[in-house]
Enzyme design. Structure first.
Site, PDB file in Angstrom:
ATOM      1  N   GLN A  32       0.840  -1.203   0.000  1.00 34.38           N
ATOM      2  CA  GLN A  32       0.000   0.000   0.000  1.00 34.38           C
ATOM      3  C   GLN A  32       0.876   1.255   0.000  1.00 34.38           C
ATOM      4  O   GLN A  32       2.057   1.214   0.317  1.00 34.38           O
ATOM      5  CB  GLN A  32      -0.920  -0.001   1.226  1.00 34.38           C
ATOM      6  CG  GLN A  32      -0.189  -0.196   2.539  1.00 34.38           C
ATOM      7  CD  GLN A  32      -1.068  -0.795   3.626  1.00 34.38           C
ATOM      8  OE1 GLN A  32      -2.302  -0.742   3.602  1.00 34.38           O
ATOM      9  NE2 GLN A  32      -0.423  -1.386   4.637  1.00 34.38           N
ATOM     10  N   TYR A  62      -9.960   4.894  19.657  1.00 32.23           N
ATOM     11  CA  TYR A  62     -10.001   3.626  18.917  1.00 32.23           C
ATOM     12  C   TYR A  62      -9.150   2.559  19.610  1.00 32.23           C
ATOM     13  O   TYR A  62      -9.611   1.456  19.903  1.00 32.23           O
ATOM     14  CB  TYR A  62      -9.507   3.862  17.489  1.00 32.23           C
ATOM     15  CG  TYR A  62      -9.415   2.625  16.652  1.00 32.23           C
ATOM     16  CD1 TYR A  62      -8.230   1.897  16.591  1.00 32.23           C
ATOM     17  CD2 TYR A  62     -10.503   2.173  15.915  1.00 32.23           C
ATOM     18  CE1 TYR A  62      -8.132   0.746  15.821  1.00 32.23           C
ATOM     19  CE2 TYR A  62     -10.414   1.021  15.137  1.00 32.23           C
ATOM     20  CZ  TYR A  62      -9.227   0.321  15.095  1.00 32.23           C
ATOM     21  OH  TYR A  62      -9.127  -0.809  14.325  1.00 32.23           O
ATOM     22  N   GLN A  63      -7.861   2.912  19.919  1.00 33.24           N
ATOM     23  CA  GLN A  63      -6.967   1.882  20.476  1.00 33.24           C
ATOM     24  C   GLN A  63      -7.449   1.396  21.845  1.00 33.24           C
ATOM     25  O   GLN A  63      -7.369   0.217  22.166  1.00 33.24           O
ATOM     26  CB  GLN A  63      -5.544   2.430  20.641  1.00 33.24           C
ATOM     27  CG  GLN A  63      -5.067   3.372  19.568  1.00 33.24           C
ATOM     28  CD  GLN A  63      -4.596   2.690  18.283  1.00 33.24           C
ATOM     29  OE1 GLN A  63      -4.838   1.498  18.062  1.00 33.24           O
ATOM     30  NE2 GLN A  63      -3.930   3.455  17.453  1.00 33.24           N
ATOM     31  N   GLU A 107       1.346  -8.658  11.603  1.00 37.50           N
ATOM     32  CA  GLU A 107       1.132  -7.464  10.756  1.00 37.50           C
ATOM     33  C   GLU A 107       1.675  -7.765   9.354  1.00 37.50           C
ATOM     34  O   GLU A 107       2.797  -8.239   9.218  1.00 37.50           O
ATOM     35  CB  GLU A 107       1.854  -6.254  11.374  1.00 37.50           C
ATOM     36  CG  GLU A 107       2.039  -5.047  10.440  1.00 37.50           C
ATOM     37  CD  GLU A 107       0.744  -4.455   9.896  1.00 37.50           C
ATOM     38  OE1 GLU A 107      -0.145  -4.128  10.697  1.00 37.50           O
ATOM     39  OE2 GLU A 107       0.627  -4.352   8.655  1.00 37.50           O
ATOM     40  N   ASP A 155      -7.155  -5.569  14.478  1.00 34.56           N
ATOM     41  CA  ASP A 155      -7.053  -4.128  14.290  1.00 34.56           C
ATOM     42  C   ASP A 155      -6.721  -3.865  12.822  1.00 34.56           C
ATOM     43  O   ASP A 155      -5.575  -3.608  12.450  1.00 34.56           O
ATOM     44  CB  ASP A 155      -5.940  -3.613  15.206  1.00 34.56           C
ATOM     45  CG  ASP A 155      -5.671  -2.151  14.973  1.00 34.56           C
ATOM     46  OD1 ASP A 155      -4.580  -1.678  15.376  1.00 34.56           O
ATOM     47  OD2 ASP A 155      -6.522  -1.482  14.370  1.00 34.56           O
ATOM     48  N   SER A 157      -7.370  -2.473   8.666  1.00 36.31           N
ATOM     49  CA  SER A 157      -7.845  -1.335   7.886  1.00 36.31           C
ATOM     50  C   SER A 157      -9.200  -1.766   7.312  1.00 36.31           C
ATOM     51  O   SER A 157      -9.923  -2.516   7.960  1.00 36.31           O
ATOM     52  CB  SER A 157      -6.819  -0.987   6.802  1.00 36.31           C
ATOM     53  OG  SER A 157      -6.442  -2.146   6.092  1.00 36.31           O
ATOM     54  N   ASP A 158      -9.528  -1.316   6.093  1.00 40.30           N
ATOM     55  CA  ASP A 158     -10.894  -1.570   5.608  1.00 40.30           C
ATOM     56  C   ASP A 158     -10.941  -2.673   4.547  1.00 40.30           C
ATOM     57  O   ASP A 158      -9.892  -3.086   4.060  1.00 40.30           O
ATOM     58  CB  ASP A 158     -11.460  -0.239   5.057  1.00 40.30           C
ATOM     59  CG  ASP A 158     -11.517   0.784   6.179  1.00 40.30           C
ATOM     60  OD1 ASP A 158     -10.901   1.860   6.043  1.00 40.30           O
ATOM     61  OD2 ASP A 158     -12.138   0.498   7.208  1.00 40.30           O
ATOM     62  N   TYR A 224     -12.408   9.459  11.701  1.00 43.90           N
ATOM     63  CA  TYR A 224     -12.859   8.372  10.807  1.00 43.90           C
ATOM     64  C   TYR A 224     -14.138   8.843  10.136  1.00 43.90           C
ATOM     65  O   TYR A 224     -14.935   9.577  10.746  1.00 43.90           O
ATOM     66  CB  TYR A 224     -13.106   7.079  11.589  1.00 43.90           C
ATOM     67  CG  TYR A 224     -11.841   6.381  12.063  1.00 43.90           C
ATOM     68  CD1 TYR A 224     -10.601   6.672  11.508  1.00 43.90           C
ATOM     69  CD2 TYR A 224     -11.887   5.429  13.073  1.00 43.90           C
ATOM     70  CE1 TYR A 224      -9.452   6.037  11.947  1.00 43.90           C
ATOM     71  CE2 TYR A 224     -10.741   4.786  13.517  1.00 43.90           C
ATOM     72  CZ  TYR A 224      -9.525   5.094  12.938  1.00 43.90           C
ATOM     73  OH  TYR A 224      -8.389   4.464  13.381  1.00 43.90           O
TER      74      TYR A 224
HETATM   75  N1  GXQ Z   1      -4.460   0.993  14.941  1.00 44.83           N
HETATM   76  C1  GXQ Z   1      -5.336   1.777  14.100  1.00 44.83           C
HETATM   77  C2  GXQ Z   1      -5.633   1.069  12.828  1.00 44.83           C
HETATM   78  C3  GXQ Z   1      -6.727   1.778  12.059  1.00 44.83           C
HETATM   79  N2  GXQ Z   1      -7.889   1.002  11.903  1.00 44.83           N
HETATM   80  C4  GXQ Z   1      -8.791   1.370  10.830  1.00 44.83           C
HETATM   81  C5  GXQ Z   1      -8.252   2.432   9.929  1.00 44.83           C
HETATM   82  C6  GXQ Z   1      -9.225   2.763   8.821  1.00 44.83           C
HETATM   83  C7  GXQ Z   1     -10.555   3.203   9.375  1.00 44.83           C
HETATM   84  N3  GXQ Z   1     -11.465   3.503   8.307  1.00 44.83           N
HETATM   85  C8  GXQ Z   1     -12.813   3.815   8.723  1.00 44.83           C
HETATM   86  C9  GXQ Z   1     -13.740   3.634   7.565  1.00 44.83           C
HETATM   87  C10 GXQ Z   1     -15.165   3.968   7.947  1.00 44.83           C
HETATM   88  N4  GXQ Z   1     -15.690   3.046   8.902  1.00 44.83           N
HETATM   89  C11 GXQ Z   1     -11.122   2.138  10.289  1.00 44.83           C
HETATM   90  C12 GXQ Z   1     -10.135   1.792  11.383  1.00 44.83           C
END
Ligand code: GXQ
Length: 288
Positions: A32, A62-63, A107, A155, A157-158, A224
Site C-alpha cells: 500500500q 479507537y486503540q 502485521e 485491528d 484497515s478496511d 474516521y
Molecule cells: N491501529 C489503528 C488502525 C486503524 N484502523 C482502521 C483504519 C481505517 C478506518 N477507516 C474507517 C472507515 C469507515 N468506517 C477504520 C479503522
C-alpha cells in the site's frame, strides 16, 4: 500547505478533511501507499492508500476501546493475539495487563511498523514490551495454533485493500479455532452510518461461527468517516462472556499503567454504553 481530504468509494459523496502543515513521509510498501503528515490541529496523521488510520489527537478512542472492550470482559487474559495493529497502539493498551504473559502480533506490512517507530513514538512504545512477538506477513494465520489465545484483537484497515480477507468467513473460522473455550475476539467493524451491509454480513458470519456471545459496540473517532467506528465482539462456546458488563477494572495506579500514561478515553461506563445502539442499527444488528 493546503488540505488532505479522505475520499474513498467506501464512503461516496463525503470526505473528511484535515489542514496539512507539512508532509513528513511518503512511500510505497509492497502492499500500500504510506503517508505521514503533520496536521494543523490533530497532530501527526498516518494515511494508508488515502485512508486515515490514526491521528495523535484521537487515536486513544479507537486503540483503548478495541483493546479494553474484549480484555475487560474476561478474567486474567494470559495469551493475546493482535492481527494488524502495526502502528503499535493496540500493543500499548494490551501491555497494561499484568496477567498477560504473551502478546503475538501478526502485521502484513513491515513499513507500517517502521514508519510508526519513526513518527509515532507514543504508539510504537507498544513494541518495547518484552512480551511482544512481532510476526510480519500472513503465514502465521494459515497455521495459527488451536485453542491457544484468551483474546484476539483484529485491528485492521478496511475491506478494500490488504485487509479484505479479514472480513470474510474463513478468517473468522481461523480466529475461532485459535481461541480457547470462552475466548474472545474484537474486530474493527466499520460504521453504522456508512456500512450497515458490511456489518450485516459480519454479524451473520459471526453468529454461525461463534457459539458464545456476539455483540456490536461502537464509539466516536472524529477523524474516521462519519465520526464513528464499530467493533464486533464474539466469544467461543465455553464459559459465558457478558460483554456489556466489564468483569475487570483497569488499575491505573499499577506500574504497567503508570508507564503507559492514564487512559484518555476508556472507562467502565463508556464500556457498557458502547453497546447501546440507535434504532436503525439495533433493528438490523439484534435481529440477525
Ligand atoms: N491501529 C489503528 C488502525 C486503524 N484502523 C482502521 C483504519 C481505517 C478506518 N477507516 C474507517 C472507515 C469507515 N468506517 C477504520 C479503522
Amino acid at each position: 500547505p493546503g488540505w488532505f481530504s479522505e475520499m474513498s468509494p467506501m464512503w461516496p459523496g463525503e470526505a473528511h478533511s484535515l489542514k496539512v502543515e507539512k508532509i513528513l513521509y511518503q512511500g510505497y510498501s509492497e502492499y500500500q501507499d504510506v503517508m505521514v503528515f503533520q496536521s494543523a490541529t490533530y497532530g501527526k496523521v498516518l494515511v494508508l492508500d488515502g485512508v486515515i488510520q490514526v491521528t495523535e489527537r484521537d487515536e486513544c478512542a479507537y486503540q483503548e476501546m478495541i483493546t479494553h472492550l474484549p480484555l475487560c470482559s474476561i478474567q486474567n487474559p494470559k495469551k493475546v493475539l493482535v492481527i494488524g495493529g502495526g502502528d503499535g497502539g493496540v500493543l500499548r493498551e494490551v501491555s497494561r495487563y499484568s496477567s498477560v504473559e504473551q502478546i503475538d502480533i501478526c502485521e502484513i506490512d513491515k513499513m507500517v511498523v517502521e514508519v510508526s517507530k519513526q513518527f509515532f513514538p507514543n504508539l510504537a512504545i507498544g513494541f518495547e514490551d518484552p512480551r511482544v512477538n512481532l510476526l510480519i506477513g500472513v503465514a502465521f494465520l494459515k497455521n495459527a495454533p488451536e485453542g491457544t489465545y484468551d483474546a484476539i484483537i483484529v485491528d485492521s484497515s478496511d475491506p478494500i485493500g490488504p485487509a479484505q480477507e479479514l472480513f470474510k468467513k474463513p478468517f473468522f473460522e481461523t480466529v475461532c479455532m485459535a481461541l480457547r473455550p470462552g475466548g474472545v475476539v474484537c474486530t474493527q467493524a466499520e460504521s453504522i452510518w456508512l456500512h450497515m451491509h458490511i456489518i450485516e454480513d459480519i454479524i451473520s458470519n459471526c453468529r454461525q461461527i461463534f457459539k458464545g456471545s456476539v455483540k456490536y459496540a461502537w464509539t466516536t473517532v472524529p477523524t474516521y468517516p462519519s465520526g464513528v467506528i464499530g467493533f464486533m465482539l464474539c466469544s467461543t462456546a465455553g464459559p459465558f462472556v457478558d460483554f456489556q458488563h466489564p468483569v475487570h477494572l483497569i488499575d491505573e495506579n499499577d506500574d504497567l499503567n503508570k508507564s503507559m500514561g492514564p487512559l484518555k478515553f476508556y472507562n467502565p461506563e463508556i464500556h457498557s454504553a458502547a453497546f447501546c445502539l440507535p434504532s436503525f442499527a439495533k433493528r438490523v444488528i439484534s435481529s440477525k
